[in-house]
Design an enzyme around this catalytic site. Structure first.
Site, PDB file in Angstrom:
ATOM      1  N   HIS A   1      11.290  -4.803  -1.003  1.00  0.00           N
ATOM      2  CA  HIS A   1      10.904  -6.468  -1.243  1.00  0.00           C
ATOM      3  C   HIS A   1      11.427  -6.901  -0.324  1.00  0.00           C
ATOM      4  O   HIS A   1      12.900  -6.920  -0.651  1.00  0.00           O
ATOM      5  CB  HIS A   1      10.406  -6.705  -2.770  1.00  0.00           C
ATOM      6  CG  HIS A   1      10.115  -7.971  -3.229  1.00  0.00           C
ATOM      7  ND1 HIS A   1       8.642  -7.847  -3.389  1.00  0.00           N
ATOM      8  CD2 HIS A   1      11.186  -8.872  -3.829  1.00  0.00           C
ATOM      9  CE1 HIS A   1       9.018  -9.504  -4.056  1.00  0.00           C
ATOM     10  NE2 HIS A   1      10.709  -9.974  -3.567  1.00  0.00           N
TER      11      HIS A   1
ATOM     12  N   GLU B   1      14.650  -5.246   7.014  1.00  0.00           N
ATOM     13  CA  GLU B   1      13.480  -4.102   6.160  1.00  0.00           C
ATOM     14  C   GLU B   1      13.661  -3.123   6.621  1.00  0.00           C
ATOM     15  O   GLU B   1      14.231  -1.644   6.166  1.00  0.00           O
ATOM     16  CB  GLU B   1      12.724  -5.242   5.731  1.00  0.00           C
ATOM     17  CG  GLU B   1      12.827  -6.132   4.416  1.00  0.00           C
ATOM     18  CD  GLU B   1      11.515  -6.500   4.117  1.00  0.00           C
ATOM     19  OE1 GLU B   1      10.192  -5.969   3.917  1.00  0.00           O
ATOM     20  OE2 GLU B   1      10.794  -8.014   4.476  1.00  0.00           O
TER      21      GLU B   1
ATOM     22  N   SER C   1       5.086  -3.439   9.818  1.00  0.00           N
ATOM     23  CA  SER C   1       6.288  -3.604  10.894  1.00  0.00           C
ATOM     24  C   SER C   1       7.049  -2.496   9.805  1.00  0.00           C
ATOM     25  O   SER C   1       7.738  -1.718  10.783  1.00  0.00           O
ATOM     26  CB  SER C   1       6.326  -4.581  10.812  1.00  0.00           C
ATOM     27  OG  SER C   1       7.378  -5.064   9.820  1.00  0.00           O
TER      28      SER C   1
ATOM     29  N   ILE D   1      -2.231  -4.763  -7.093  1.00  0.00           N
ATOM     30  CA  ILE D   1      -1.468  -4.340  -8.590  1.00  0.00           C
ATOM     31  C   ILE D   1      -1.925  -3.151  -8.934  1.00  0.00           C
ATOM     32  O   ILE D   1      -3.160  -2.777  -8.357  1.00  0.00           O
ATOM     33  CB  ILE D   1      -1.737  -5.056  -9.608  1.00  0.00           C
ATOM     34  CG1 ILE D   1      -0.924  -6.713  -9.165  1.00  0.00           C
ATOM     35  CG2 ILE D   1      -1.099  -4.858 -11.154  1.00  0.00           C
ATOM     36  CD1 ILE D   1       0.424  -7.327  -9.493  1.00  0.00           C
TER      37      ILE D   1
ATOM     38  N   VAL E   1       5.605  -6.499 -12.147  1.00  0.00           N
ATOM     39  CA  VAL E   1       6.106  -7.121 -10.179  1.00  0.00           C
ATOM     40  C   VAL E   1       7.186  -6.304  -9.820  1.00  0.00           C
ATOM     41  O   VAL E   1       8.596  -7.292 -10.407  1.00  0.00           O
ATOM     42  CB  VAL E   1       5.512  -8.042 -10.410  1.00  0.00           C
ATOM     43  CG1 VAL E   1       5.000  -8.517  -8.809  1.00  0.00           C
ATOM     44  CG2 VAL E   1       3.884  -7.981 -10.495  1.00  0.00           C
ATOM     45  N   ASP E   2       7.960  -5.794  -9.061  1.00  0.00           N
ATOM     46  CA  ASP E   2       8.912  -5.733  -7.902  1.00  0.00           C
ATOM     47  C   ASP E   2      10.116  -4.963  -8.749  1.00  0.00           C
ATOM     48  O   ASP E   2      10.910  -6.253  -9.259  1.00  0.00           O
ATOM     49  CB  ASP E   2       9.285  -6.679  -7.106  1.00  0.00           C
ATOM     50  CG  ASP E   2       7.415  -7.060  -5.993  1.00  0.00           C
ATOM     51  OD1 ASP E   2       7.604  -5.942  -5.682  1.00  0.00           O
ATOM     52  OD2 ASP E   2       7.119  -8.373  -6.322  1.00  0.00           O
TER      53      ASP E   2
HETATM   54  C1  GRF Z   1       7.200  -7.163   4.515  1.00  0.00           C
HETATM   55  O1  GRF Z   1       7.724  -8.610   4.120  1.00  0.00           O
HETATM   56  C2  GRF Z   1       8.019  -6.838   2.340  1.00  0.00           C
HETATM   57  O2  GRF Z   1       8.591  -6.276   2.351  1.00  0.00           O
HETATM   58  C3  GRF Z   1       6.313  -7.090   1.425  1.00  0.00           C
HETATM   59  O3  GRF Z   1       5.272  -7.282   2.761  1.00  0.00           O
HETATM   60  C4  GRF Z   1       5.847  -7.380   3.938  1.00  0.00           C
HETATM   61  C5  GRF Z   1       5.003  -6.556   4.295  1.00  0.00           C
HETATM   62  O4  GRF Z   1       5.707  -6.319   6.435  1.00  0.00           O
HETATM   63  N1  GRF Z   1       6.521  -6.247   0.313  1.00  0.00           N
HETATM   64  P1  GRF Z   1       4.666  -5.558   7.512  1.00  0.00           P
HETATM   65  O5  GRF Z   1       3.668  -5.074   6.743  1.00  0.00           O
HETATM   66  O6  GRF Z   1       5.795  -4.076   7.001  1.00  0.00           O
HETATM   67  O7  GRF Z   1       4.982  -5.383   8.149  1.00  0.00           O
END
Ligand code: GRF
Length: 215
Positions: free
Chosen positions: A111, A176, A15, A94, A146-147
Protein backbone atom coordinates in the site's frame (compact mmCIF):
# COMPACT_ATOMS: atom_id res chain seq x y z
CA UNK A 1 17.44 -21.13 -6.28
CA UNK A 2 13.99 -22.68 -6.14
CA UNK A 3 12.15 -21.42 -3.14
CA UNK A 4 8.85 -20.15 -1.89
CA UNK A 5 6.28 -20.17 -4.69
CA UNK A 6 4.22 -17.03 -5.19
CA UNK A 7 0.91 -16.15 -6.79
CA UNK A 8 0.72 -12.46 -7.67
CA UNK A 9 -2.70 -10.83 -8.03
CA UNK A 10 -2.96 -7.67 -10.11
CA UNK A 11 -5.52 -5.39 -11.72
CA UNK A 12 -3.45 -3.03 -13.86
CA UNK A 13 -0.01 -1.73 -14.72
CA UNK A 14 1.90 -4.32 -12.73
CA UNK A 15 5.05 -2.39 -11.88
CA UNK A 16 5.21 -4.07 -8.45
CA UNK A 17 4.71 -7.41 -10.18
CA UNK A 18 7.69 -6.44 -12.37
CA UNK A 19 9.82 -5.74 -9.28
CA UNK A 20 9.03 -9.25 -8.05
CA UNK A 21 9.71 -10.77 -11.47
CA UNK A 22 13.06 -8.96 -11.57
CA UNK A 23 13.96 -10.07 -8.05
CA UNK A 24 13.13 -13.69 -8.92
CA UNK A 25 15.57 -13.63 -11.85
CA UNK A 26 18.40 -13.46 -9.31
CA UNK A 27 19.36 -17.08 -8.66
CA UNK A 28 20.01 -16.17 -5.02
CA UNK A 29 16.46 -14.88 -4.49
CA UNK A 30 14.55 -17.44 -2.40
CA UNK A 31 11.19 -17.25 -4.23
CA UNK A 32 9.67 -17.79 -7.65
CA UNK A 33 6.37 -16.80 -9.23
CA UNK A 34 4.11 -19.74 -10.10
CA UNK A 35 1.09 -17.77 -11.31
CA UNK A 36 -0.13 -14.25 -12.06
CA UNK A 37 -3.87 -13.61 -11.85
CA UNK A 38 -5.63 -10.47 -13.02
CA UNK A 39 -9.28 -9.61 -12.54
CA UNK A 40 -8.99 -7.22 -15.49
CA UNK A 41 -8.55 -8.86 -18.90
CA UNK A 42 -6.55 -5.97 -20.34
CA UNK A 43 -4.18 -5.41 -17.40
CA UNK A 44 -0.71 -4.50 -18.65
CA UNK A 45 0.75 -6.70 -15.94
CA UNK A 46 -0.48 -9.77 -17.83
CA UNK A 47 1.91 -8.85 -20.66
CA UNK A 48 4.74 -8.54 -18.16
CA UNK A 49 3.98 -12.04 -16.86
CA UNK A 50 3.79 -13.47 -20.37
CA UNK A 51 7.05 -11.77 -21.36
CA UNK A 52 8.72 -13.41 -18.38
CA UNK A 53 7.26 -16.80 -19.28
CA UNK A 54 5.08 -16.94 -16.16
CA UNK A 55 1.70 -18.68 -16.19
CA UNK A 56 -1.05 -16.09 -16.13
CA UNK A 57 -4.77 -16.15 -15.95
CA UNK A 58 -7.76 -13.82 -15.90
CA UNK A 59 -10.35 -14.33 -13.19
CA UNK A 60 -12.82 -11.60 -14.04
CA UNK A 61 -14.95 -10.52 -11.09
CA UNK A 62 -17.75 -9.70 -13.53
CA UNK A 63 -18.16 -13.45 -14.13
CA UNK A 64 -18.99 -14.13 -10.47
CA UNK A 65 -22.22 -13.20 -8.68
CA UNK A 66 -20.57 -12.47 -5.31
CA UNK A 67 -17.15 -11.75 -3.86
CA UNK A 68 -17.40 -15.12 -2.10
CA UNK A 69 -17.74 -16.91 -5.46
CA UNK A 70 -14.86 -14.85 -6.86
CA UNK A 71 -12.79 -15.71 -3.77
CA UNK A 72 -13.44 -19.42 -4.23
CA UNK A 73 -12.29 -19.22 -7.85
CA UNK A 74 -9.15 -17.35 -6.85
CA UNK A 75 -8.40 -19.82 -4.08
CA UNK A 76 -8.78 -22.82 -6.37
CA UNK A 77 -6.49 -21.34 -9.03
CA UNK A 78 -3.86 -20.40 -6.47
CA UNK A 79 -3.97 -23.81 -4.78
CA UNK A 80 -3.78 -25.57 -8.17
CA UNK A 81 -0.65 -23.55 -9.01
CA UNK A 82 1.04 -24.77 -5.85
CA UNK A 83 1.65 -21.21 -4.66
CA UNK A 84 2.46 -20.87 -0.98
CA UNK A 85 2.29 -17.08 -0.65
CA UNK A 86 -0.23 -14.73 -2.29
CA UNK A 87 1.05 -11.25 -3.13
CA UNK A 88 -1.49 -8.53 -3.89
CA UNK A 89 0.13 -6.01 -6.20
CA UNK A 90 -2.38 -3.35 -7.14
CA UNK A 91 -5.27 -5.82 -6.95
CA UNK A 92 -8.33 -3.59 -6.79
CA UNK A 93 -11.04 -5.95 -5.49
CA UNK A 94 -12.17 -6.47 -1.91
CA UNK A 95 -11.49 -10.10 -0.96
CA UNK A 96 -14.04 -12.32 0.76
CA UNK A 97 -13.83 -13.21 4.44
CA UNK A 98 -13.23 -16.88 3.58
CA UNK A 99 -10.40 -16.05 1.17
CA UNK A 100 -8.65 -13.83 3.72
CA UNK A 101 -8.98 -16.50 6.40
CA UNK A 102 -7.90 -19.36 4.14
CA UNK A 103 -4.68 -17.53 3.27
CA UNK A 104 -4.16 -15.95 6.70
CA UNK A 105 -0.46 -15.05 7.18
CA UNK A 106 0.16 -16.31 3.63
CA UNK A 107 -1.40 -13.24 1.98
CA UNK A 108 0.44 -9.91 1.69
CA UNK A 109 -0.33 -6.53 0.19
CA UNK A 110 1.56 -3.37 -0.71
CA UNK A 111 0.00 0.00 0.00
CA UNK A 112 1.43 3.44 -0.92
CA UNK A 113 1.41 5.04 2.53
CA UNK A 114 2.91 4.52 5.95
CA UNK A 115 0.03 2.51 7.37
CA UNK A 116 -1.98 2.88 9.49
CA UNK A 117 -2.02 6.39 7.99
CA UNK A 118 -4.01 6.90 4.81
CA UNK A 119 -5.57 3.51 4.06
CA UNK A 120 -7.91 3.03 1.12
CA UNK A 121 -8.01 4.85 -2.17
CA UNK A 122 -6.10 8.05 -3.05
CA UNK A 123 -3.38 7.59 -0.43
CA UNK A 124 -1.20 10.32 -1.97
CA UNK A 125 -4.03 12.85 -2.09
CA UNK A 126 -4.74 12.01 1.56
CA UNK A 127 -1.08 12.57 2.47
CA UNK A 128 -0.95 15.91 0.65
CA UNK A 129 -4.19 17.09 2.26
CA UNK A 130 -2.88 16.15 5.68
CA UNK A 131 0.30 18.15 5.03
CA UNK A 132 2.65 15.39 6.19
CA UNK A 133 6.35 15.91 5.48
CA UNK A 134 7.07 12.19 5.20
CA UNK A 135 5.02 9.43 3.65
CA UNK A 136 6.02 6.08 2.19
CA UNK A 137 4.78 2.58 1.59
CA UNK A 138 3.99 -0.56 3.54
CA UNK A 139 3.98 -4.31 2.94
CA UNK A 140 1.65 -6.06 5.37
CA UNK A 141 -0.17 -9.30 5.98
CA UNK A 142 -3.79 -8.94 4.95
CA UNK A 143 -6.69 -8.85 7.35
CA UNK A 144 -10.29 -8.13 6.54
CA UNK A 145 -10.23 -4.38 7.19
CA UNK A 146 -9.10 -2.25 4.25
CA UNK A 147 -5.28 -2.05 4.19
CA UNK A 148 -5.02 -3.55 7.67
CA UNK A 149 -2.86 -6.31 9.09
CA UNK A 150 0.58 -6.91 10.64
CA UNK A 151 3.25 -4.70 9.06
CA UNK A 152 6.27 -6.48 7.56
CA UNK A 153 8.23 -3.69 5.84
CA UNK A 154 7.97 0.03 5.35
CA UNK A 155 9.90 2.68 3.46
CA UNK A 156 9.79 6.36 4.31
CA UNK A 157 9.77 8.89 1.47
CA UNK A 158 9.85 12.69 1.81
CA UNK A 159 7.07 14.92 0.57
CA UNK A 160 8.48 17.91 -1.32
CA UNK A 161 6.85 21.29 -1.43
CA UNK A 162 5.06 21.60 -4.74
CA UNK A 163 4.44 17.87 -4.94
CA UNK A 164 1.35 16.73 -6.78
CA UNK A 165 -0.29 13.37 -6.19
CA UNK A 166 1.46 12.16 -9.35
CA UNK A 167 4.95 13.37 -8.45
CA UNK A 168 4.59 11.91 -4.97
CA UNK A 169 3.25 8.63 -6.37
CA UNK A 170 6.30 8.35 -8.65
CA UNK A 171 8.69 8.82 -5.72
CA UNK A 172 6.82 6.38 -3.48
CA UNK A 173 6.58 3.81 -6.28
CA UNK A 174 10.38 3.59 -6.47
CA UNK A 175 10.36 2.70 -2.77
CA UNK A 176 7.58 0.14 -3.30
CA UNK A 177 9.78 -1.60 -5.84
CA UNK A 178 12.46 -1.98 -3.18
CA UNK A 179 10.40 -3.12 -0.23
CA UNK A 180 8.11 -5.66 -1.89
CA UNK A 181 10.99 -7.96 -2.88
CA UNK A 182 12.60 -7.29 0.52
CA UNK A 183 9.45 -8.37 2.38
CA UNK A 184 9.02 -11.47 0.20
CA UNK A 185 12.64 -12.41 0.81
CA UNK A 186 12.21 -12.12 4.58
CA UNK A 187 9.12 -14.36 4.43
CA UNK A 188 10.79 -16.85 2.09
CA UNK A 189 13.74 -17.07 4.46
CA UNK A 190 11.31 -18.05 7.20
CA UNK A 191 12.21 -14.98 9.25
CA UNK A 192 8.74 -13.49 9.65
CA UNK A 193 6.29 -14.63 12.30
CA UNK A 194 3.08 -13.09 13.56
CA UNK A 195 2.73 -12.84 17.32
CA UNK A 196 -0.25 -11.03 18.84
CA UNK A 197 -1.00 -9.51 15.46
CA UNK A 198 2.47 -8.01 15.15
CA UNK A 199 4.94 -9.25 12.54
CA UNK A 200 8.31 -10.09 14.08
CA UNK A 201 11.46 -10.34 11.97
CA UNK A 202 14.07 -12.80 13.19
CA UNK A 203 17.80 -12.14 13.03
CA UNK A 204 17.61 -8.58 11.96
CA UNK A 205 18.54 -5.21 13.43
CA UNK A 206 15.86 -3.59 11.31
CA UNK A 207 16.48 -4.14 7.60
CA UNK A 208 12.72 -4.18 7.12
CA UNK A 209 12.76 -0.39 7.46
CA UNK A 210 14.16 1.47 4.50
CA UNK A 211 14.81 5.21 4.47
CA UNK A 212 14.94 6.65 1.02
CA UNK A 213 15.93 9.97 -0.45
CA UNK A 214 16.56 11.69 2.86
CA UNK A 215 16.01 15.43 2.51
C1 GRF B 1 0.76 0.63 -6.14
O1 GRF B 1 0.94 1.97 -5.76
C2 GRF B 1 0.38 -0.19 -4.95
O2 GRF B 1 0.96 0.24 -3.76
C3 GRF B 1 -1.12 0.00 -4.88
O3 GRF B 1 -1.53 0.00 -6.22
C4 GRF B 1 -0.46 0.46 -7.05
C5 GRF B 1 -0.23 -0.61 -8.08
O4 GRF B 1 0.74 -0.24 -9.01
N1 GRF B 1 -1.74 -1.03 -4.09
P1 GRF B 1 1.35 -1.34 -10.00
O5 GRF B 1 0.16 -1.97 -10.73
O6 GRF B 1 2.08 -2.33 -9.18
O7 GRF B 1 2.22 -0.57 -10.93
Amino acid sequence: MAGLTLAVLISGRGSNLQSLIDACTDPAFPALIALVISNEPDAKGLERAAAAGIANQVINHRDYPTKEAMGDALSRAISDSGAELVCLAGFMRILSHDFVEQWRDRLVNIHPSLLPAFPGLHAHEQALSAGVRVTGCTVHFVREGVDSGPIIAQAAVPVHSGDTADSLADRVLKAEHQIYPLAVRLIAEGRVSVVDETALIADSASPEIVLLNPV
